[in-house]
Write an enzyme that holds these catalytic residues in place. Sequence first.
Site, mmCIF file in Angstrom:
data_model
loop_
_atom_site.group_PDB
_atom_site.id
_atom_site.type_symbol
_atom_site.label_atom_id
_atom_site.label_comp_id
_atom_site.label_asym_id
_atom_site.label_seq_id
_atom_site.Cartn_x
_atom_site.Cartn_y
_atom_site.Cartn_z
ATOM 1 N N THR A 162 0.653 -1.106 0.006
ATOM 2 C CA THR A 162 0.048 0.000 -0.169
ATOM 3 C C THR A 162 0.855 1.420 -0.022
ATOM 4 O OG1 THR A 162 -0.143 -0.084 2.390
ATOM 5 C CG2 THR A 162 -2.022 -1.160 1.263
ATOM 6 N N ASP A 163 2.106 1.248 0.296
ATOM 7 C CA ASP A 163 2.939 2.453 0.620
ATOM 8 C C ASP A 163 3.230 3.261 -0.684
ATOM 9 O OD1 ASP A 163 3.086 1.740 3.135
ATOM 10 O OD2 ASP A 163 5.169 1.051 3.049
#
Length: 350
Positions: free
Chosen positions: A113-114
């Site tokens: 997700t980063d």
Amino acid sequence: MKNYALAVLFVFISCLPAQAGLPKVLILATGGTIAGTGTTATQTAGYKAAVLPVESLLAAVPQIKELALVAGEQLAQVDSKNMTPAIWLKLAARINKAFSSGEADGVVVTHGTDTMEETAYFLNLTVKSSNTVVLTGAMRPSTALSADGAMNLYNAVAVAAERASENRGVLVCLNDQINGAREVTKTNTSTPDTFRSGDTGLLGYVQGGKPVYYKATVRVHTAQTAFDVLAATTLPRVEILYGYAGVSPAAAESLVAAKADGIIYAGVGNGSIYEEVLPVLKKASAAGTAVVRASRAGNGLITRNGEEADDLNGFITADNLTPQKARVLLMLALTKTRNPAEIQEIFLSY
Ligand code: ASP
């Protein structure tokens, strides 16, 4: 006789496996927390991302077989803090091939997700098809209580398999919400509701294996974009500078010395540039480096010739793109032109 033949045909069709009419969805795994494992069920931080292979992700959600004919492929295995333009290019090439050959009707990319929003926007600008591409991931590792990966993957396949999702640009689907690649950003370090589209809002929800849409993606995307990275092996080098009270010009000077092709200035407020950094950026622009003014504020337009003399200095404004999205667009824009006026037009269209 004719009726008999029709009856035989009917029996034949009803005996075909239920899957025969299902859309084909290719799942490309790249790592992240959705493929992560912790040491205990309560560990939701400090676990190891990018461990499980794509086969394990698929095995955890057998229900996706009711939605689509699913095939899985391990394209990379990284924590997305280590995502690279080289992997973006590989992904774009693989997806373009899957669509042009008819191998897939939709693609789901599992991703950390980063940096998911950057990959999503890159694909939004480089996948030359109106077929659906959905990125998904997880905020909790597969071993955690209330792990969100399995449901997110189920929902992402549901979105990718649905015709109503086509031609909406690349989508990001987590936490039952569907966001557009251009606007979405990670807003919380740890909670499952982290992905938001700021002022512009989400595109829709997914529930019970069906997406529901409220909005379309308006800016140019996918099949309509001018960018073609099929033959590319590298992308122009674009770096981001951060603005803050009393910022030293040292970082700006070092980027100029390193001969970056482009600089995104994540300025304060309306993309404003600190007075000691301004001369460095003016010089960089005059020497042919593309300088884009963005904002660290997270929402809102950058006003051209507002707080800075953009025409005079040859600067480009980022519209409402976050600095990290502006970087993706500038990397692609620089594959087409180095003319600031033309790059500005690109920023107003995409
Ligand atoms: N560090 C992880 C990654 O981006 C976080 C996540 O996937 O949620 O790969």
